[in-house]
Design a protein around this motif. Structure first.
Motif, PDB file in Angstrom:
ATOM      1  N   GLY A  79       0.804  -1.227   0.000  1.00 37.85           N
ATOM      2  CA  GLY A  79       0.000   0.000   0.000  1.00 37.85           C
ATOM      3  C   GLY A  79       0.828   1.263   0.000  1.00 37.85           C
ATOM      4  N   ARG A  80       2.147   1.123   0.111  1.00 35.51           N
ATOM      5  CA  ARG A  80       3.034   2.293   0.140  1.00 35.51           C
ATOM      6  C   ARG A  80       3.143   2.926  -1.247  1.00 35.51           C
ATOM      7  NH1 ARG A  80       8.766   1.302   2.955  1.00 35.51           N
ATOM      8  NH2 ARG A  80       7.545   1.593   4.856  1.00 35.51           N
ATOM      9  N   ARG A  81       3.065   4.269  -1.289  1.00 38.12           N
ATOM     10  CA  ARG A  81       3.292   5.009  -2.548  1.00 38.12           C
ATOM     11  C   ARG A  81       4.802   5.115  -2.758  1.00 38.12           C
ATOM     12  NH1 ARG A  81       2.274  10.176  -2.355  1.00 38.12           N
ATOM     13  NH2 ARG A  81       1.233  10.564  -4.322  1.00 38.12           N
ATOM     14  N   VAL A  82       5.259   4.738  -3.948  1.00 36.87           N
ATOM     15  CA  VAL A  82       6.710   4.693  -4.191  1.00 36.87           C
ATOM     16  C   VAL A  82       7.055   5.242  -5.573  1.00 36.87           C
ATOM     17  CG1 VAL A  82       7.163   2.706  -2.689  1.00 36.87           C
ATOM     18  CG2 VAL A  82       6.534   2.315  -5.082  1.00 36.87           C
ATOM     19  N   THR A  83       8.308   5.672  -5.695  1.00 34.29           N
ATOM     20  CA  THR A  83       8.887   5.946  -7.012  1.00 34.29           C
ATOM     21  C   THR A  83      10.035   4.959  -7.202  1.00 34.29           C
ATOM     22  OG1 THR A  83       9.746   7.657  -8.496  1.00 34.29           O
ATOM     23  CG2 THR A  83      10.496   7.747  -6.213  1.00 34.29           C
ATOM     24  N   LEU A  84      10.374   4.671  -8.459  1.00 33.97           N
ATOM     25  CA  LEU A  84      11.307   3.579  -8.742  1.00 33.97           C
ATOM     26  C   LEU A  84      12.701   4.089  -9.084  1.00 33.97           C
ATOM     27  CD1 LEU A  84       9.012   1.261 -10.882  1.00 33.97           C
ATOM     28  CD2 LEU A  84       9.315   1.325  -8.392  1.00 33.97           C
ATOM     29  N   TYR A  85      13.693   3.507  -8.408  1.00 35.33           N
ATOM     30  CA  TYR A  85      15.088   3.693  -8.811  1.00 35.33           C
ATOM     31  C   TYR A  85      15.305   2.766 -10.006  1.00 35.33           C
ATOM     32  CZ  TYR A  85      20.154   3.636  -8.796  1.00 35.33           C
ATOM     33  OH  TYR A  85      21.474   3.729  -9.175  1.00 35.33           O
ATOM     34  N   PRO A  86      15.753   3.307 -11.150  1.00 34.26           N
ATOM     35  CA  PRO A  86      15.687   2.500 -12.374  1.00 34.26           C
ATOM     36  C   PRO A  86      16.751   1.429 -12.547  1.00 34.26           C
ATOM     37  CG  PRO A  86      16.326   4.786 -12.872  1.00 34.26           C
ATOM     38  CD  PRO A  86      16.076   4.719 -11.397  1.00 34.26           C
ATOM     39  N   GLY A  87      17.799   1.433 -11.731  1.00 32.77           N
ATOM     40  CA  GLY A  87      18.884   0.471 -11.937  1.00 32.77           C
ATOM     41  C   GLY A  87      18.786  -0.720 -10.992  1.00 32.77           C
ATOM     42  N   VAL A  88      18.807  -1.935 -11.563  1.00 34.73           N
ATOM     43  CA  VAL A  88      18.889  -3.141 -10.735  1.00 34.73           C
ATOM     44  C   VAL A  88      20.356  -3.560 -10.740  1.00 34.73           C
ATOM     45  CG1 VAL A  88      18.130  -5.524 -10.464  1.00 34.73           C
ATOM     46  CG2 VAL A  88      16.538  -3.789 -11.341  1.00 34.73           C
ATOM     47  N   VAL A  89      20.966  -3.621  -9.544  1.00 34.49           N
ATOM     48  CA  VAL A  89      22.413  -3.815  -9.446  1.00 34.49           C
ATOM     49  C   VAL A  89      22.742  -5.159  -8.803  1.00 34.49           C
ATOM     50  CG1 VAL A  89      22.830  -1.336  -9.373  1.00 34.49           C
ATOM     51  CG2 VAL A  89      22.603  -2.606  -7.226  1.00 34.49           C
ATOM     52  N   CYS A  90      24.039  -5.561  -8.895  1.00 33.98           N
ATOM     53  CA  CYS A  90      24.419  -6.902  -8.426  1.00 33.98           C
ATOM     54  C   CYS A  90      24.586  -6.965  -6.915  1.00 33.98           C
ATOM     55  CB  CYS A  90      25.681  -7.371  -9.141  1.00 33.98           C
ATOM     56  SG  CYS A  90      27.228  -6.687  -8.488  1.00 33.98           S
ATOM     57  N   GLY A  91      24.964  -5.819  -6.301  1.00 36.54           N
ATOM     58  CA  GLY A  91      25.145  -5.803  -4.847  1.00 36.54           C
ATOM     59  C   GLY A  91      26.439  -6.448  -4.378  1.00 36.54           C
TER      60      GLY A  91
END
Ligand SMILES: [Zn+2]
Length: 339
Positions: A79-91
């Motif tokens: 239910g949280r309103r969010v915006t997306l960080y566009p990069g999926v990284v390996c960590g």
């Protein structure tokens, strides 16, 4: 689910809006019901050729976006309103481990290397969904993820713009440039903008720009020197390249800093190395930003210091019209897709 995607490379004839499979949520991921995205130059690039970017066709468009978390491992975030960080990284790589995931060599960007945000649903690692304040609507929150984050890193991480300094922002009609204008003003800098359009210069002044100059490259240095009593500016924010790059170098004060995040009209301008070392200029390449920079940017929005202007809104089934509007160059502010 409904989505806007490209089925080949070319003009708008390769863009379809229709049914695509609903994405499966993996472990550690959230499923976001998308509410808005905005259109970026890179969407046109992916549609036109996507050259040099590994991707599959058909692919859903959209690099930034905002929505509501619908499914997650942690029920507290549903239910949280969010915006997306566009990069999926390996960590795991040296860059991720030292807190610079934006440098991750394995980064996979939504809308570039994988399906994007112009869809009813997106699944991403939970850390890619950042909470947004109530004073931002979904389109405004979506706008932050690419242009504003990129401008933030250039201004505050790379060139370290200080209150009272003067920044030159080139090509103020563009998304990153407009964001840089707003962020630099919010940081109490003096801002000079360039544009070929008198209308865009007037609108930039209305958004806080202190001065506007004609963007014809051979006119920029003289105009900027006049406005700074022959001194030059402390910081230049550049994303055009070509002849503008050479002009921009001439606008810098001794020891000045320039950051660039694009080279749309040419990536091989003269290097002007004598100017660079004699005047001790600092040059920063930059692209996107880190999640912690993104969180700081969002907190500025929460404090009311920055709010992205939305130029026009289109529904999801009008994505081709939104792309055409961006291509026309007539926009001032973000072009939003309401989903
Ligand atoms: Zn990494």
């Amino acid at each position: 689910m409904q989505a806007a995607f490209f089925t080949g490379h070319g003009g708008n004839e390769v863009v379809s809006v229709g049914e695509r499979p609903k994405p499966e949520r993996g472990p550690g991921e959230v499923r976001v019901r998308m509410k808005a995205a905005t259109v970026n130059r890179v969407d046109l690039y992916m549609r036109d050729s996507g050259a040099g970017i590994t991707h599959k066709i058909p692919q859903i468009l959209g690099v930034d976006g905002a929505g509501v978390i619908e499914e997650a491992d942690d029920p507290a975030v549903i239910g949280r309103r969010v915006t997306l960080y566009p990069g999926v990284v390996c960590g795991k790589c040296e860059f991720c481990l030292k807190g610079e995931p934006v440098l991750c060599a394995k980064m996979s960007l939504i809308g570039e290397h994988r399906d994007g945000t112009m869809a009813e649903f997106v699944c991403l690692p939970a850390g890619n969904a950042l909470p947004i304040p109530d004073n931002l609507d979904f389109a405004e929150a979506a706008a932050l993820g690419v242009n504003y984050l990129t401008a933030w890193r250039m201004l505050f991480t790379k060139t370290r713009l200080q209150p009272g300094e003067t920044a030159l922002v080139c090509g103020v009609g563009g998304g990153v440039s407009l964001a840089a204008l707003q962020l630099a003003k919010a940081a109490d800098a003096r801002v000079i903008v360039t544009s070929r359009s008198a209308d865009k210069l007037a609108r930039a002044r209305a958004l806080g720009a202190d001065e506007g100059v004609d963007a014809t490259p051979d006119k920029i240095p003289k105009a900027v020197m006049e406005l700074t009593e022959g001194r030059g500016v402390d910081v230049v924010i550049e994303n055009v390249g070509g002849a503008v790059w050479s002009a921009a170098l001439k606008c810098l004060v001794r020891g000045g800093r320039i950051a660039l995040c694009g080279a749309t009209i040419g990536d091989q301008p003269p290097a002007d190395l004598k100017r660079v070392f004699i005047r001790q200029l600092q040059i920063f390449g930059s692209t996107l930003g880190n999640p912690d920079e993104f969180a700081e940017l969002i907190s500025w929005c929460e404090q009311g210091r920055v709010r992205p202007p939305i130029d026009l809104r289109f529904p999801l089934d009008k994505v081709p019209d939104a792309l055409a509007h961006l291509e026309s160059g007539a926009q001032f502010g973000k072009i939003a897709i309401d989903i």
